[in-house]
Each structure stands twice: as structure tokens, then as C-alpha cells.
Write a protein that holds these residues in place. Structure first.
Motif, PDB file in Angstrom:
ATOM      1  N   THR A  93       0.193   6.613 -13.207  1.00 31.08           N
ATOM      2  CA  THR A  93      -0.924   6.503 -14.107  1.00 31.08           C
ATOM      3  C   THR A  93      -2.270   6.915 -13.238  1.00 31.08           C
ATOM      4  N   LYS A  94      -2.374   6.889 -12.041  1.00 35.92           N
ATOM      5  CA  LYS A  94      -3.511   7.403 -11.475  1.00 35.92           C
ATOM      6  C   LYS A  94      -3.647   8.927 -11.554  1.00 35.92           C
ATOM      7  N   HIS A  95      -2.351   9.647 -11.589  1.00 35.67           N
ATOM      8  CA  HIS A  95      -2.052  10.895 -11.799  1.00 35.67           C
ATOM      9  C   HIS A  95      -2.993  11.317 -12.928  1.00 35.67           C
ATOM     10  N   ALA A  96      -2.536  10.581 -14.199  1.00 31.31           N
ATOM     11  CA  ALA A  96      -3.010  10.927 -15.600  1.00 31.31           C
ATOM     12  C   ALA A  96      -4.543  10.721 -15.518  1.00 31.31           C
ATOM     13  N   LEU A  97      -5.086   9.456 -14.832  1.00 29.92           N
ATOM     14  CA  LEU A  97      -6.322   9.407 -14.654  1.00 29.92           C
ATOM     15  C   LEU A  97      -7.115  10.355 -14.211  1.00 29.92           C
ATOM     16  N   SER A  98      -6.730  10.971 -13.305  1.00 30.45           N
ATOM     17  CA  SER A  98      -7.374  12.030 -12.408  1.00 30.45           C
ATOM     18  C   SER A  98      -7.488  13.203 -13.279  1.00 30.45           C
ATOM     19  N   LEU A  99      -6.555  13.289 -14.296  1.00 32.07           N
ATOM     20  CA  LEU A  99      -6.759  14.602 -15.179  1.00 32.07           C
ATOM     21  C   LEU A  99      -7.761  14.303 -16.579  1.00 32.07           C
ATOM     22  N   GLY A 100      -8.137  13.252 -16.338  1.00 35.66           N
ATOM     23  CA  GLY A 100      -8.909  12.841 -17.570  1.00 35.66           C
ATOM     24  C   GLY A 100      -8.358  12.200 -18.623  1.00 35.66           C
ATOM     25  N   VAL A 101      -7.054  11.915 -18.508  1.00 36.64           N
ATOM     26  CA  VAL A 101      -6.137  11.053 -19.454  1.00 36.64           C
ATOM     27  C   VAL A 101      -6.351   9.690 -19.296  1.00 36.64           C
ATOM     28  N   THR A 102      -7.045   8.948 -20.202  1.00 33.71           N
ATOM     29  CA  THR A 102      -7.355   7.426 -19.874  1.00 33.71           C
ATOM     30  C   THR A 102      -6.550   6.497 -20.596  1.00 33.71           C
ATOM     31  N   ASP A 118       6.416 -15.137 -15.905  1.00 33.42           N
ATOM     32  CA  ASP A 118       5.591 -14.995 -14.733  1.00 33.42           C
ATOM     33  C   ASP A 118       5.967 -13.850 -13.881  1.00 33.42           C
ATOM     34  N   GLY A 119       7.033 -13.076 -13.702  1.00 31.32           N
ATOM     35  CA  GLY A 119       7.457 -12.159 -13.006  1.00 31.32           C
ATOM     36  C   GLY A 119       6.950 -10.839 -13.706  1.00 31.32           C
ATOM     37  N   LEU A 120       7.151 -10.776 -14.993  1.00 34.95           N
ATOM     38  CA  LEU A 120       6.565  -9.478 -15.690  1.00 34.95           C
ATOM     39  C   LEU A 120       4.772  -9.654 -15.588  1.00 34.95           C
ATOM     40  N   PHE A 121       4.183 -10.790 -15.887  1.00 33.88           N
ATOM     41  CA  PHE A 121       2.828 -10.733 -15.625  1.00 33.88           C
ATOM     42  C   PHE A 121       2.479 -10.179 -14.113  1.00 33.88           C
ATOM     43  N   THR A 122       3.079 -10.749 -13.139  1.00 41.53           N
ATOM     44  CA  THR A 122       2.849 -10.301 -11.763  1.00 41.53           C
ATOM     45  C   THR A 122       2.855  -9.072 -11.610  1.00 41.53           C
ATOM     46  N   ALA A 123       3.994  -8.381 -12.199  1.00 37.13           N
ATOM     47  CA  ALA A 123       4.212  -6.840 -12.047  1.00 37.13           C
ATOM     48  C   ALA A 123       3.031  -6.220 -12.775  1.00 37.13           C
ATOM     49  N   TYR A 124       2.828  -6.424 -13.859  1.00 38.91           N
ATOM     50  CA  TYR A 124       1.767  -5.661 -14.687  1.00 38.91           C
ATOM     51  C   TYR A 124       0.265  -5.746 -13.806  1.00 38.91           C
ATOM     52  N   SER A 125       0.154  -7.225 -13.507  1.00 39.71           N
ATOM     53  CA  SER A 125      -1.077  -7.441 -12.778  1.00 39.71           C
ATOM     54  C   SER A 125      -1.213  -6.751 -11.461  1.00 39.71           C
ATOM     55  N   GLN A 126      -0.156  -6.537 -10.653  1.00 41.99           N
ATOM     56  CA  GLN A 126      -0.164  -5.855  -9.293  1.00 41.99           C
ATOM     57  C   GLN A 126      -0.443  -4.283  -9.827  1.00 41.99           C
ATOM     58  N   ILE A 127       0.280  -3.716 -10.781  1.00 47.53           N
ATOM     59  CA  ILE A 127      -0.144  -2.423 -11.242  1.00 47.53           C
ATOM     60  C   ILE A 127      -1.510  -2.213 -11.317  1.00 47.53           C
ATOM     61  N   LEU A 128      -2.158  -2.908 -12.494  1.00 49.37           N
ATOM     62  CA  LEU A 128      -3.536  -2.709 -12.781  1.00 49.37           C
ATOM     63  C   LEU A 128      -4.410  -2.782 -11.670  1.00 49.37           C
ATOM     64  N   LYS A 130      -3.757  -2.365  -8.472  1.00 48.50           N
ATOM     65  CA  LYS A 130      -3.761  -1.182  -7.525  1.00 48.50           C
ATOM     66  C   LYS A 130      -4.398  -0.063  -8.201  1.00 48.50           C
ATOM     67  N   ILE A 131      -4.428  -0.043  -9.490  1.00 49.83           N
ATOM     68  CA  ILE A 131      -5.142   1.432 -10.231  1.00 49.83           C
ATOM     69  C   ILE A 131      -6.510   1.198 -10.246  1.00 49.83           C
ATOM     70  N   SER A 132      -7.130  -0.018 -10.604  1.00 52.99           N
ATOM     71  CA  SER A 132      -8.418  -0.420 -10.278  1.00 52.99           C
ATOM     72  C   SER A 132      -9.288   0.368 -11.086  1.00 52.99           C
ATOM     73  N   ASP A 133      -9.013   0.898 -12.153  1.00 54.15           N
ATOM     74  CA  ASP A 133     -10.058   1.803 -13.133  1.00 54.15           C
ATOM     75  C   ASP A 133     -10.413   1.391 -14.245  1.00 54.15           C
ATOM     76  N   GLU A 161      -5.871 -11.621 -21.559  1.00 55.46           N
ATOM     77  CA  GLU A 161      -6.900 -12.478 -21.220  1.00 55.46           C
ATOM     78  C   GLU A 161      -7.345 -12.224 -19.727  1.00 55.46           C
ATOM     79  N   ALA A 162      -6.233 -11.753 -18.917  1.00 55.39           N
ATOM     80  CA  ALA A 162      -6.643 -11.447 -17.542  1.00 55.39           C
ATOM     81  C   ALA A 162      -7.213  -9.859 -17.647  1.00 55.39           C
ATOM     82  N   PHE A 163      -6.747  -9.147 -18.385  1.00 52.45           N
ATOM     83  CA  PHE A 163      -7.354  -7.714 -18.413  1.00 52.45           C
ATOM     84  C   PHE A 163      -8.076  -7.337 -19.810  1.00 52.45           C
TER      85      PHE A 163
END
Length: 301
Positions: A93-102, A118-128, A130-133, A161-163
Motif C-alpha cells: 500500500t505504501k508503494h502505491a501511495l509513493s507512486l501517487g496511487v491513493t 475483533d481480530g479483523l478490526f485489529t488487523a485493519y487498524s494496525q495496517i492503517l 502503520k501506513i498513516s497517510d 467510525e475509526a477511520f
């Protein structure tokens, strides 16, 4: 003004291969340009139809880079970046963002089955986190018949709600129209995109945002007609004709193993048999099936 942040007709683009099994980048970018010229608002590359999970991270990055190098605008690309490992999803995902793909389409981590919301929410939350863009627009990918990991309506709400500025849509590929309607009703303004071509028309009428589909590799113009004219009474006949054409192509592609068949049909459309190649474990359509497919293809509207 459209309340949805992501709308339109997007092709779940197939990925052509060279004889050695590597991605044919030239043929792929040619295909992307054709899809846009035929009416797609954008190209959702590296999804299920694109055999993404049979490609390495480096191959996925090269395919996305090739599309941009060929002049495909970054804002018209929706790469799939969700894989099993959280850090690899972050990296893609960061690679895509670095190329201007949002805008990206993201599967949940899908190896372990029966995981909790809860597990899926935690996974997506950690991903987002870490990306923080703030530029990222994320389309969730719900295809439980393949991934084995469904995304429930309450989970979708927790992520919105979270993002709220990041989690803006979902590709609903379970083919469950009731589920699509439930998401639309629960989360106004959230972009619900059909993963099944015949559902684009009823979904738009129900307040959906568009589609990301396999048959758009073949009938992008017809899907665009449905999208453009669905609310125009004077265009009802054109919509009906387009829908019939969409259904005919979809029915034929589903008469055999879908992804190899879609690729073979792109080959029939373009006159290039190289499109028949697939990457294992998928196998090319058999010679006997290809012969009957080619005969049936000639009769399509």
C-alpha cells in the motif's frame, strides 16, 4: 454533488502472461488503455480476476509501475494490496501511495478462518496505523466464497467510525444483494461497489456507487451505459440492451472456469491467443472447451 468518494465502473482487470509465466507488462498496459477508452472510469488491477495472489510482491509492484509508466493516470488505478501478512500489505500500500496511487482494494488477512470481528478490526487498524497517510482511500474487499473470511456489516461500521476519511467503500463480491442493501442502509455515503456484473443496475437503483467486475474486461461500454443512464428515463431502452449484453457475456464466462475463460474471451476479442495463459494452480481452458467457447462467443450480441 455525489456523496460517494468512489463511484463508477472499474474493471477487475485480467493479467496477461508471457510464455515463461511472467506478467506481460506491454500487453497488460495495452489492455488497461483499452478498458479506459471503452468507458471504464478506472482499472482495479491485481484482484481476484487478475490472479494477484499468484504473484510475488515484486511482481505486483512491477505491474503497477508499468501501468503508470504507460501513461495510465494514477487516479484511475485501484490496485489490490491486501495479502496474508500485515507488514506486506502495509508495504504494498505504501508503494502505491509513493507512486501517487491513493485508492486501493484490500482483502483481509485470509489464511486463518473463523477469525473474530475483533481480530479483523485489529488487523485493519494496525495496517492503517502503520501506513498513516491521509491521502489513502481504502475499499474493503468482501469475497468470502474465495477468501473464506467474511466482513460483517457491524465490522464495516467499526472501521468507518475509526477511520472515517480512509475506509470509504467496499467491493461486495459475495453476490448477496440483500447484504449490499444492508450496507447502504446502515452507512449512507459509503461506496458499495458490486463485484457481479448483473447486479450493477439494481445496486445503482438502490443507492450503490458502481462496480468492480470481471466481465468489464469484455463489455466495459455496456456497463458504462448502465451507469450513465440508469436514472435517465429516456435511456431505459439503451440500459435494457446493455444489461442483456452484460448478462450474455457473464453467463458464457461462467459456463467454464471463470478466470481462464475471461482471459480466453479477451483473447478472442483482441485476436491474441497469448491471453489464454494462466499461472498455476489455475490452468488454461482446455482445447475442447476453447473450441466450444469460441463458437459461442461468435453468437454474443
Amino acid at each position: 454533488m455525489n456523496k460517494h468518494k468512489i463511484t463508477g465502473v472499474y474493471s477487475a482487470a485480467a493479467t496477461p502472461l508471457n510464455a515463461d509465466g511472467s506478467p506481460d507488462l506491454g500487453l497488460f498496459t495495452e489492455h488497461c488503455q483499452r478498458l479506459l477508452s471503452e468507458g471504464c472510469h478506472g482499472v482495479a488491477l491485481l484482484g481476484t480476476t487478475g490472479e494477484a495472489n499468484s504473484f510475488s510482491s515484486s511482481e505486483r509492484k512491477a505491474i503497477l509501475e508499468a501501468a503508470l509508466k504507460a501513461g495510465i493516470p494514477a487516479d484511475k488505478l485501484l490496485p489490490g494490496t491486501g495479502v496474508v501478512a500485515i507488514q506486506e500489505t502495509v508495504d504494498l500500500t505504501k508503494h502505491a501511495l509513493s507512486l501517487g496511487v491513493t485508492k486501493v482494494v484490500m482483502l483481509p488477512p485470509f489464511y486463518y478462518k473463523g477469525v473474530s470481528d475483533d481480530g479483523l478490526f485489529t488487523a485493519y487498524s494496525q495496517i492503517l496505523e502503520k501506513i498513516s497517510d491521509s491521502k489513502l482511500h481504502l475499499i474493503l474487499y468482501h469475497i468470502p466464497q474465495v477468501s473464506g473470511v467474511p466482513l460483517s456489516v457491524p465490522l464495516i461500521g467499526r472501521l468507518i467510525e475509526a477511520f472515517p476519511d480512509t475506509v470509504v467503500g467496499i467491493k461486495e463480491s459475495a453476490g448477496d444483494f440483500n447484504n449490499m442493501q444492508a450496507i447502504i442502509a446502515a452507512y449512507p455515503g459509503f461506496s458499495v461497489l458490486a463485484g457481479a456484473d448483473p447486479l450493477l443496475l439494481p445496486l445503482l437503483k438502490a443507492g450503490g456507487a458502481g462496480c468492480i467486475t470481471a466481465t468489464s474486461n469484455l463489455v466495459a461500454g455496456s456497463l458504462r451505459t448502465v451507469y450513465d443512464k440508469v436514472h435517465d428515463e429516456s435511456g431505459a431502452e439503451a440500459v435494457e440492451t446493455a444489461q442483456a449484453r452484460i448478462n450474455a457475456y457473464r453467463t458464457l464466462s461462467n459456463s467454464y472456469v471463470q478466470i481462464p475463460t475471461i482471459k480466453a474471451m479477451v483473447g478472442l476479442k483482441t485476436g491474441n491467443p497469448a491471453w489464454k495463459r494462466t499461472r498455476a494452480p489455475l490452468m488454461p481452458i482446455s482445447d475442447a472447451d476453447y473450441t466450444s467457447l469460441a463458437d459461442a462467443y461468435k453468437t454474443l450480441p
